[in-house]
Design a protein around this motif. Structure first.
Motif, PDB file in Angstrom:
ATOM      1  N   TYR A 178       0.855  -1.192   0.000  1.00 48.54           N
ATOM      2  CA  TYR A 178       0.000   0.000   0.000  1.00 48.54           C
ATOM      3  C   TYR A 178       0.886   1.236   0.000  1.00 48.54           C
ATOM      4  O   TYR A 178       1.903   1.271   0.695  1.00 48.54           O
TER       5      TYR A 178
ATOM      6  N   PHE B 213       1.410   5.410   0.609  1.00 49.24           N
ATOM      7  CA  PHE B 213       0.933   6.504   1.447  1.00 49.24           C
ATOM      8  C   PHE B 213       1.768   7.755   1.182  1.00 49.24           C
ATOM      9  O   PHE B 213       2.886   7.658   0.679  1.00 49.24           O
TER      10      PHE B 213
ATOM     11  N   PHE C 267      -1.490   3.356   9.412  1.00 43.37           N
ATOM     12  CA  PHE C 267      -2.093   2.203   8.728  1.00 43.37           C
ATOM     13  C   PHE C 267      -1.581   0.905   9.361  1.00 43.37           C
ATOM     14  O   PHE C 267      -2.367  -0.012   9.637  1.00 43.37           O
TER      15      PHE C 267
ATOM     16  N   THR D 246       6.937  -1.653   7.277  1.00 40.34           N
ATOM     17  CA  THR D 246       6.569  -0.249   7.177  1.00 40.34           C
ATOM     18  C   THR D 246       7.789   0.558   6.768  1.00 40.34           C
ATOM     19  O   THR D 246       8.835   0.496   7.425  1.00 40.34           O
TER      20      THR D 246
ATOM     21  N   LYS E 250       5.064   3.662   2.349  1.00 43.87           N
ATOM     22  CA  LYS E 250       4.461   2.396   1.939  1.00 43.87           C
ATOM     23  C   LYS E 250       4.513   1.360   3.052  1.00 43.87           C
ATOM     24  O   LYS E 250       5.355   1.422   3.942  1.00 43.87           O
TER      25      LYS E 250
ATOM     26  N   THR F 269      -7.856  -5.903   5.378  1.00 46.94           N
ATOM     27  CA  THR F 269      -6.765  -4.948   5.194  1.00 46.94           C
ATOM     28  C   THR F 269      -7.112  -3.956   4.085  1.00 46.94           C
ATOM     29  O   THR F 269      -6.867  -2.746   4.219  1.00 46.94           O
ATOM     30  N   ASP F 270      -7.699  -4.453   3.004  1.00 43.76           N
ATOM     31  CA  ASP F 270      -8.152  -3.552   1.928  1.00 43.76           C
ATOM     32  C   ASP F 270      -9.181  -2.554   2.454  1.00 43.76           C
ATOM     33  O   ASP F 270      -9.150  -1.370   2.100  1.00 43.76           O
TER      34      ASP F 270
ATOM     35  N   SER G  59      -7.491   0.124   4.385  1.00 42.29           N
ATOM     36  CA  SER G  59      -6.773   1.062   3.521  1.00 42.29           C
ATOM     37  C   SER G  59      -7.680   2.174   3.006  1.00 42.29           C
ATOM     38  O   SER G  59      -7.216   3.290   2.752  1.00 42.29           O
ATOM     39  N   LYS G  60      -8.965   1.886   2.884  1.00 44.43           N
ATOM     40  CA  LYS G  60      -9.917   2.905   2.401  1.00 44.43           C
ATOM     41  C   LYS G  60     -10.065   4.058   3.395  1.00 44.43           C
ATOM     42  O   LYS G  60     -10.437   5.156   3.006  1.00 44.43           O
TER      43      LYS G  60
ATOM     44  N   GLU H   9      -7.599   6.882   2.282  1.00 42.47           N
ATOM     45  CA  GLU H   9      -7.649   7.452   0.920  1.00 42.47           C
ATOM     46  C   GLU H   9      -8.012   8.924   0.973  1.00 42.47           C
ATOM     47  O   GLU H   9      -8.614   9.423   1.867  1.00 42.47           O
TER      48      GLU H   9
END
Length: 115
Positions: A49, A51, A60, A79, A83, A107-108, A111-112, A115
């Motif tokens: 992911y 960032f 996150f 981490t 990202k 996890t997805d 992540s929202k 955003e």
């Protein structure tokens, strides 16, 4: 069938069998951004992911860790600045279990929030 992100992890014993390739492909269609990779002879699910900075990546990581604790299933979290690479697999069976796909979907969802 209920979406993966709404399901709960079930306790996995070392006597459980890793998912078959057909099962992996079926479940992976629900988390298309995740990659099934082979590492040390085991299948793992992995996704990175992005960032805008380290602080957001760290937040996150913390949120994923909180969800992992709640579900009793824990990933490898790398981490870095901007990202986070998340890797799920089930240590007890040296491969992929349905729980890994549930947690990848969760996890997805997490992540929202970023955003």
């Amino acid at each position: 069938m209920e979406n993966l992100e709404h399901q709960r992890c079930e306790p996995c014993k070392g006597t459980s069998q890793p998912l078959s390739q057909t099962e992996v492909e079926e479940l992976q269609s629900q988390i298309p951004s995740w990659e099934a990779i082979e590492e040390y002879g085991e299948l793992h699910l992995q996704h990175t992911y992005q960032f805008p900075d380290f602080k957001t990546a760290l937040k996150f990581t913390q949120r994923v860790g909180e969800e992992a604790e709640k579900e009793g299933h824990h990933p490898v979290l790398l981490t870095e600045w901007g990202k986070v690479t998340v890797t799920w697999w089930t240590h007890a069976i040296n491969g992929l279990h349905r729980n890994d796909f549930i947690m990848a979907a969760k996890t997805d969802q997490i992540s929202k929030e970023f955003e």
